[in-house]
Write a protein that holds these residues in place. Structure first.
Motif, PDB file in Angstrom:
ATOM      1  N   VAL A 193     -27.971   1.268   3.034  1.00 28.62           N
ATOM      2  CA  VAL A 193     -27.406   0.034   3.571  1.00 28.62           C
ATOM      3  C   VAL A 193     -27.686  -0.018   5.068  1.00 28.62           C
ATOM      4  O   VAL A 193     -27.490   0.973   5.783  1.00 28.62           O
ATOM      5  N   TYR A 194     -28.143  -1.178   5.518  1.00 34.88           N
ATOM      6  CA  TYR A 194     -28.328  -1.429   6.944  1.00 34.88           C
ATOM      7  C   TYR A 194     -27.229  -2.379   7.395  1.00 34.88           C
ATOM      8  O   TYR A 194     -26.845  -3.295   6.660  1.00 34.88           O
ATOM      9  N   GLU A 195     -26.713  -2.135   8.595  1.00 36.64           N
ATOM     10  CA  GLU A 195     -25.677  -2.990   9.167  1.00 36.64           C
ATOM     11  C   GLU A 195     -26.263  -3.766  10.333  1.00 36.64           C
ATOM     12  O   GLU A 195     -27.016  -3.214  11.135  1.00 36.64           O
ATOM     13  N   VAL A 196     -25.897  -5.038  10.405  1.00 37.56           N
ATOM     14  CA  VAL A 196     -26.310  -5.861  11.539  1.00 37.56           C
ATOM     15  C   VAL A 196     -25.092  -6.634  12.024  1.00 37.56           C
ATOM     16  O   VAL A 196     -24.270  -7.073  11.222  1.00 37.56           O
ATOM     17  N   VAL A 197     -24.959  -6.731  13.349  1.00 36.98           N
ATOM     18  CA  VAL A 197     -23.861  -7.469  13.970  1.00 36.98           C
ATOM     19  C   VAL A 197     -24.463  -8.421  14.985  1.00 36.98           C
ATOM     20  O   VAL A 197     -25.169  -7.993  15.914  1.00 36.98           O
ATOM     21  N   ASN A 198     -24.214  -9.714  14.796  1.00 34.89           N
ATOM     22  CA  ASN A 198     -24.642 -10.724  15.764  1.00 34.89           C
ATOM     23  C   ASN A 198     -23.661 -10.670  16.931  1.00 34.89           C
ATOM     24  O   ASN A 198     -22.471 -10.917  16.763  1.00 34.89           O
ATOM     25  N   THR A 199     -24.144 -10.363  18.121  1.00 36.39           N
ATOM     26  CA  THR A 199     -23.271 -10.231  19.289  1.00 36.39           C
ATOM     27  C   THR A 199     -23.179 -11.525  20.093  1.00 36.39           C
ATOM     28  O   THR A 199     -22.563 -11.538  21.156  1.00 36.39           O
ATOM     29  N   LYS A 259     -41.329   1.614  -3.460  1.00 35.38           N
ATOM     30  CA  LYS A 259     -41.096   0.419  -4.273  1.00 35.38           C
ATOM     31  C   LYS A 259     -39.679  -0.092  -4.058  1.00 35.38           C
ATOM     32  O   LYS A 259     -38.717   0.569  -4.433  1.00 35.38           O
ATOM     33  N   LYS A 260     -39.558  -1.280  -3.445  1.00 33.64           N
ATOM     34  CA  LYS A 260     -38.248  -1.876  -3.183  1.00 33.64           C
ATOM     35  C   LYS A 260     -37.894  -2.843  -4.310  1.00 33.64           C
ATOM     36  O   LYS A 260     -38.653  -3.752  -4.619  1.00 33.64           O
ATOM     37  N   MET A 261     -36.730  -2.641  -4.911  1.00 31.23           N
ATOM     38  CA  MET A 261     -36.226  -3.532  -5.950  1.00 31.23           C
ATOM     39  C   MET A 261     -35.424  -4.678  -5.318  1.00 31.23           C
ATOM     40  O   MET A 261     -35.463  -5.789  -5.790  1.00 31.23           O
ATOM     41  N   GLU A 262     -34.687  -4.346  -4.279  1.00 30.03           N
ATOM     42  CA  GLU A 262     -33.865  -5.324  -3.570  1.00 30.03           C
ATOM     43  C   GLU A 262     -33.947  -4.981  -2.095  1.00 30.03           C
ATOM     44  O   GLU A 262     -33.870  -3.811  -1.717  1.00 30.03           O
ATOM     45  N   CYS A 263     -34.131  -6.018  -1.273  1.00 38.05           N
ATOM     46  CA  CYS A 263     -34.230  -5.759   0.170  1.00 38.05           C
ATOM     47  C   CYS A 263     -33.894  -7.018   0.943  1.00 38.05           C
ATOM     48  O   CYS A 263     -34.320  -8.118   0.573  1.00 38.05           O
ATOM     49  N   GLU A 274     -20.932 -12.486  13.599  1.00 34.42           N
ATOM     50  CA  GLU A 274     -20.862 -12.061  12.203  1.00 34.42           C
ATOM     51  C   GLU A 274     -21.475 -10.672  12.023  1.00 34.42           C
ATOM     52  O   GLU A 274     -22.472 -10.327  12.661  1.00 34.42           O
ATOM     53  N   ALA A 275     -20.874  -9.889  11.130  1.00 32.86           N
ATOM     54  CA  ALA A 275     -21.412  -8.582  10.751  1.00 32.86           C
ATOM     55  C   ALA A 275     -21.784  -8.637   9.276  1.00 32.86           C
ATOM     56  O   ALA A 275     -21.055  -9.228   8.477  1.00 32.86           O
ATOM     57  N   LYS A 276     -22.910  -8.033   8.926  1.00 33.28           N
ATOM     58  CA  LYS A 276     -23.354  -7.994   7.529  1.00 33.28           C
ATOM     59  C   LYS A 276     -23.792  -6.583   7.176  1.00 33.28           C
ATOM     60  O   LYS A 276     -24.345  -5.872   8.018  1.00 33.28           O
ATOM     61  N   GLN A 277     -23.578  -6.235   5.910  1.00 31.23           N
ATOM     62  CA  GLN A 277     -24.144  -5.011   5.361  1.00 31.23           C
ATOM     63  C   GLN A 277     -25.198  -5.442   4.363  1.00 31.23           C
ATOM     64  O   GLN A 277     -24.904  -6.226   3.453  1.00 31.23           O
ATOM     65  N   MET A 278     -26.410  -4.951   4.545  1.00 26.34           N
ATOM     66  CA  MET A 278     -27.539  -5.405   3.751  1.00 26.34           C
ATOM     67  C   MET A 278     -28.186  -4.212   3.043  1.00 26.34           C
ATOM     68  O   MET A 278     -28.668  -3.293   3.700  1.00 26.34           O
TER      69      MET A 278
END
Length: 187
Positions: free
Chosen positions: A104-110, A133-137, A149-153
């Motif tokens: 999981v990658y985390e991103v936060v819009n500052t 091989k990426k199934m979901e990204c 906003e913060a997201k976990q991707m």
């Protein structure tokens, strides 16, 4: 003098013309409606207008043979080119070729404004890219982040067992950058 006109004949001609015009209007609407999927399919086939195409060779969970005799270290890296914090939740993990894994990658819009962004992956060594091989990204499509906003991707992947035996470590790195820039108007 003018000739008398047949009111019934003109009415019939008018109805025929109206019918033809309605058919043309319906055909124009249908063509316009079909343009978006046609355009997307043409872009997908030709490879244009795609930042990170989905791995079309992977059709979903398949019965892969996990190679338990090998362990590959996957290192995760992130570079932010914009107004946010971006990082993986773990710096590395051990996987067996053929084994499904997730990071999981985390991103936060500052910023106090919405931003549109895209992630581009890169691999080291380069030869590993064909076997990752990426199934979901989250890199398959643009991301919109609201103000603060913060997201976990997630990234769901497996390593193809055909990976050369001399490759023991793979680095997956994402560069996350803003699309349109700070002057772009958002709705």
């Amino acid at each position: 003098m003018s000739e008398p006109t047949d009111a019934g004949g003109n009415g019939r001609l008018n109805r025929q013309m109206l019918g033809k015009l309605l058919v043309v209007a319906v055909m124009m609407f249908g063509f316009g409606y079909a343009l978006v999927p046609i355009y997307q399919k043409i872009c997908e086939i030709t490879g244009i207008n795609l930042l990170t195409p989905k791995d079309v060779t992977v059709e979903g969970p398949v019965n892969t043979q996990v190679d338990k005799t090998r362990t590959i270290t996957i290192e995760f890296d992130a570079t932010a080119q914009g107004p946010w914090r971006f990082r993986p939740t773990v710096s590395s993990m051990q996987v067996h070729p053929g084994e499904m894994a997730q990071v999981v990658y985390e991103v936060v819009n500052t910023q106090s404004r919405s931003v549109d962004a895209q992630a581009i992956p890169s691999y080291a060594p380069q030869q590993a890219s064909a076997h990752f091989k990426k199934m979901e990204c989250f890199c398959f499509k643009q991301q919109t982040l609201g103000p603060n906003e913060a997201k976990q991707m997630p990234v769901v992947f497996f390593i193809d067992p055909a990976l050369p035996k001399d490759v023991k470590t793979i680095t997956l790195s994402y560069t996350f950058f803003e699309i349109g820039g700070p002057g772009k108007k958002t709705s």
